[in-house]
Design a protein around this motif. Structure first.
Motif, PDB file in Angstrom:
ATOM      1  N   PRO A 181      -8.429 -15.479   1.495  1.00 33.82           N
ATOM      2  CA  PRO A 181      -9.664 -15.064   0.953  1.00 33.82           C
ATOM      3  C   PRO A 181     -10.520 -14.253   1.510  1.00 33.82           C
ATOM      4  O   PRO A 181     -11.566 -13.493   0.794  1.00 33.82           O
ATOM      5  CB  PRO A 181     -10.422 -16.546   1.110  1.00 33.82           C
ATOM      6  N   GLN A 182     -10.116 -13.891   2.913  1.00 38.21           N
ATOM      7  CA  GLN A 182     -11.135 -12.802   3.452  1.00 38.21           C
ATOM      8  C   GLN A 182     -10.590 -11.435   3.539  1.00 38.21           C
ATOM      9  O   GLN A 182     -10.996 -10.384   4.059  1.00 38.21           O
ATOM     10  CB  GLN A 182     -11.447 -13.108   5.164  1.00 38.21           C
ATOM     11  N   VAL A 183      -9.518 -11.329   2.919  1.00 38.92           N
ATOM     12  CA  VAL A 183      -8.790 -10.189   2.744  1.00 38.92           C
ATOM     13  C   VAL A 183      -8.626  -9.527   1.378  1.00 38.92           C
ATOM     14  O   VAL A 183      -8.582 -10.199   0.562  1.00 38.92           O
ATOM     15  CB  VAL A 183      -7.104 -10.173   3.222  1.00 38.92           C
ATOM     16  N   LYS A 184      -9.025  -8.420   1.055  1.00 36.91           N
ATOM     17  CA  LYS A 184      -9.353  -7.881  -0.267  1.00 36.91           C
ATOM     18  C   LYS A 184      -7.866  -7.815  -0.885  1.00 36.91           C
ATOM     19  O   LYS A 184      -7.161  -7.419  -0.604  1.00 36.91           O
ATOM     20  CB  LYS A 184      -9.745  -6.203  -0.283  1.00 36.91           C
ATOM     21  N   PRO A 185      -8.125  -8.463  -2.344  1.00 38.26           N
ATOM     22  CA  PRO A 185      -6.867  -8.395  -2.843  1.00 38.26           C
ATOM     23  C   PRO A 185      -5.905  -7.254  -3.302  1.00 38.26           C
ATOM     24  O   PRO A 185      -6.404  -6.030  -3.347  1.00 38.26           O
ATOM     25  CB  PRO A 185      -7.223  -8.895  -4.405  1.00 38.26           C
ATOM     26  N   GLY A 186      -4.712  -7.462  -2.884  1.00 35.72           N
ATOM     27  CA  GLY A 186      -3.743  -6.308  -2.930  1.00 35.72           C
ATOM     28  C   GLY A 186      -3.138  -5.892  -1.612  1.00 35.72           C
ATOM     29  O   GLY A 186      -1.899  -5.489  -1.649  1.00 35.72           O
ATOM     30  N   ILE A 187      -3.933  -5.820  -0.448  1.00 38.17           N
ATOM     31  CA  ILE A 187      -3.519  -5.541   0.558  1.00 38.17           C
ATOM     32  C   ILE A 187      -2.328  -6.411   1.118  1.00 38.17           C
ATOM     33  O   ILE A 187      -1.265  -5.900   1.477  1.00 38.17           O
ATOM     34  CB  ILE A 187      -4.694  -5.638   1.799  1.00 38.17           C
ATOM     35  N   LEU A 188      -2.590  -7.696   1.185  1.00 35.07           N
ATOM     36  CA  LEU A 188      -1.438  -8.638   1.773  1.00 35.07           C
ATOM     37  C   LEU A 188      -0.127  -8.455   0.778  1.00 35.07           C
ATOM     38  O   LEU A 188       0.937  -8.570   1.198  1.00 35.07           O
ATOM     39  CB  LEU A 188      -1.979  -9.941   2.200  1.00 35.07           C
ATOM     40  N   GLU A 189      -0.600  -8.609  -0.528  1.00 36.21           N
ATOM     41  CA  GLU A 189       0.268  -8.751  -1.579  1.00 36.21           C
ATOM     42  C   GLU A 189       1.393  -7.451  -1.420  1.00 36.21           C
ATOM     43  O   GLU A 189       2.632  -7.597  -1.362  1.00 36.21           O
ATOM     44  CB  GLU A 189      -0.047  -8.922  -2.910  1.00 36.21           C
ATOM     45  N   GLN A 190       0.760  -6.455  -1.449  1.00 41.85           N
ATOM     46  CA  GLN A 190       1.334  -5.194  -1.361  1.00 41.85           C
ATOM     47  C   GLN A 190       1.978  -4.888  -0.048  1.00 41.85           C
ATOM     48  O   GLN A 190       3.188  -4.585   0.350  1.00 41.85           O
ATOM     49  CB  GLN A 190       0.529  -3.981  -1.535  1.00 41.85           C
ATOM     50  N   GLY A 191       1.424  -5.267   1.101  1.00 43.48           N
ATOM     51  CA  GLY A 191       1.757  -4.922   2.437  1.00 43.48           C
ATOM     52  C   GLY A 191       2.789  -5.806   2.917  1.00 43.48           C
ATOM     53  O   GLY A 191       3.462  -5.422   3.886  1.00 43.48           O
ATOM     54  N   ILE A 192       2.697  -6.936   2.368  1.00 47.69           N
ATOM     55  CA  ILE A 192       3.855  -8.005   2.956  1.00 47.69           C
ATOM     56  C   ILE A 192       4.710  -8.493   1.825  1.00 47.69           C
ATOM     57  O   ILE A 192       5.957  -8.195   1.941  1.00 47.69           O
ATOM     58  CB  ILE A 192       2.876  -9.142   3.320  1.00 47.69           C
ATOM     59  N   LEU A 193       4.287  -9.126   0.851  1.00 47.84           N
ATOM     60  CA  LEU A 193       5.235  -9.800   0.102  1.00 47.84           C
ATOM     61  C   LEU A 193       5.973  -8.662  -0.932  1.00 47.84           C
ATOM     62  O   LEU A 193       7.129  -8.750  -0.949  1.00 47.84           O
ATOM     63  CB  LEU A 193       4.355 -10.722  -1.031  1.00 47.84           C
ATOM     64  N   LEU A 194       5.364  -7.720  -1.524  1.00 45.51           N
ATOM     65  CA  LEU A 194       5.942  -6.528  -2.296  1.00 45.51           C
ATOM     66  C   LEU A 194       6.775  -5.883  -1.510  1.00 45.51           C
ATOM     67  O   LEU A 194       7.876  -5.353  -1.703  1.00 45.51           O
ATOM     68  CB  LEU A 194       5.031  -5.884  -3.232  1.00 45.51           C
ATOM     69  N   LYS A 195       6.159  -5.541  -0.285  1.00 43.97           N
ATOM     70  CA  LYS A 195       6.949  -4.563   0.688  1.00 43.97           C
ATOM     71  C   LYS A 195       8.211  -5.375   1.287  1.00 43.97           C
ATOM     72  O   LYS A 195       9.428  -4.461   1.217  1.00 43.97           O
ATOM     73  CB  LYS A 195       5.903  -4.519   2.202  1.00 43.97           C
ATOM     74  N   LEU A 196       8.385  -6.530   1.262  1.00 39.98           N
ATOM     75  CA  LEU A 196       9.474  -7.355   1.792  1.00 39.98           C
ATOM     76  C   LEU A 196      10.628  -7.323   0.452  1.00 39.98           C
ATOM     77  O   LEU A 196      11.779  -6.870   0.677  1.00 39.98           O
ATOM     78  CB  LEU A 196       9.411  -8.667   2.058  1.00 39.98           C
ATOM     79  N   ARG A 197      10.019  -7.489  -0.633  1.00 40.01           N
ATOM     80  CA  ARG A 197      10.887  -7.523  -1.781  1.00 40.01           C
ATOM     81  C   ARG A 197      11.387  -6.273  -1.871  1.00 40.01           C
ATOM     82  O   ARG A 197      12.729  -6.104  -2.410  1.00 40.01           O
ATOM     83  CB  ARG A 197      10.123  -7.866  -3.013  1.00 40.01           C
TER      84      ARG A 197
END
Ligand code: IPM
Ligand code: MN
Length: 349
Positions: free
Chosen positions: A76-92
């Motif tokens: 909740p404290q991280v702007k949407p997109g950063i973790l999704e792109q930087g971790i999940l999508l990056k790994l995929r």
């Protein structure tokens, strides 16, 4: 000896992963396979502390494992997109997990929000392309911040990318041996470049699978049929964006996010398994979140690793628990805590 990389991640991720590993341990004992695990702290907390989503060598390290078991990414404290792109999508993307496999299976009709649908009516598999389409991140702003601004987001579909996905879908459809019916879910009437390619490749590859019946549905109609006639589907193949959207609806008709699992598959490499529900911040640390999606993800992982008997046994145990114990699949309403649900699955293994 399997080497499993564990990424508990954010929010309720660690709680559900704990239960998944509990079940995995019990299955290893019972079915005589061995695994060792290494835990990685990737996620929002680490990002807030270090400013880094994934360390430089993460992908390189993860390639050494047989599989990755992921809890949830999202803080909740991280702007949407950063973790999704930087971790999940990056790994995929960097592990080339080009298939996202999402089974939609209702285990107890009492938990289906659609009236009169039974377990035999809701039992299909979505094969979502997981490396291209709108997720490619291609696009641009023009004249950003002005009243002439244009934002362009490109759907990028390669012949090779589309073909490997469609081919995989035909293969799983044949292996699944249910109705042997593969539906292409697209939007050929509007997205006339991307879906022209998908349709052409689909028709071409279909020629190699005379035993598989083929079918086409527009994505909007697909959502209608998920509610009206889910029994019409066996295996569905679709692109990244449509697959994302229809599998949330799929999760609902199978009883909710608490039970929906997914696998990010690289058939020749390292695959990653996760509950599809996200980090559920408001339930974090309360021991109320449903761990069954994570447990089902562990079952999928075993299946892909070649431990089919253990995988089926876990799924059967989950079915038993869902049919005979739980009062709901929703967080805080199961009649049991997160840890107790994990224990119940172990007892039924
Ligand atoms: C999913 C999720 C992700 C996606 C997000 C978190 C990037 O919604 O796994 O379906 O869009 O693929
Ligand atoms: Mn999604």
């Amino acid at each position: 000896m399997y080497k499993i990389a564990v990424i508990p991640g954010d929010g309720t991720g660690p709680e559900v992963v704990r239960e998944g590993l509990k079940v995995l341990d019990a299955a290893a004992q019972k079915f005589g396979f061995k695994y060792e695990k290494a835990t990685f702290d990737f996620g929002g907390e680490r990002y807030l502390k270090t400013g880094e989503t994934l360390p430089e060598n993460a992908v390189h390290e993860l390639r050494k494992f047989n599989a990755i078991y992921l809890g949830a990414i999202g803080h909740p404290q991280v702007k949407p997109g950063i973790l999704e792109q930087g971790i999940l999508l990056k790994l995929r993307f960097s592990l080339d997990q080009y298939i996202n496999l999402r089974p939609v299976r209702l285990y107890n009709e009492a938990f289906c929000p659609v009236k009169d649908k039974k377990p035999e009516d809701v039992d299909f598999l979505v094969v979502r392309e997981n490396s291209e389409g709108l997720y490619k991140g291609m696009g641009e702003f023009q004249e950003k911040g002005t009243d002439q601004e244009v934002a362009i987001q490109v759907s990028y579909n390669t012949r090779k990318g589309v073909e490997r996905c469609i081919r995989y879908a035909f293969e799983v459809c044949r292996k699944r041996a249910k109705r042997k019916q593969l539906t292409l879910c697209g939007k050929t009437n509007v997205l006339t470049f991307a879906w022209d390619l998908w349709q052409r490749v689909f028709d071409e590859v279909a020629g190699e699978y005379p035993d598989v019946k083929t079918d086409y549905a527009h994505v909007d109609a697909t959502t209608m049929w998920f509610v009206k006639n889910p029994e019409w589907f066996d295996v569905i193949v679709t692109d990244n964006m449509f697959g994302d959207i229809i599998t949330d609806l799929g999760a609902m008709i199978q009883g909710g996010m608490g039970i929906a699992a997914g696998g990010n598959i690289n058939p020749q490499g390292v695959s990653m398994f996760e509950p599809i529900g996200g980090s559920a911040p408001k339930y974090t640390g309360k021991n109320v979140i449903n761990p069954l999606a994570a447990i089902c993800a562990a079952s999928m992982m075993l299946d892909i690793l070649g431990e089919a008997r253990a995988a089926t046994a876990i799924e059967d145990a989950v079915i038993k628990v869902v049919q005979t114990k739980l009062t709901s699949l929703g967080a805080g309403k199961m009649g049991y805590s997160t840890a107790e649900v994990g224990d119940l699955v172990v007892q039924n293994l």
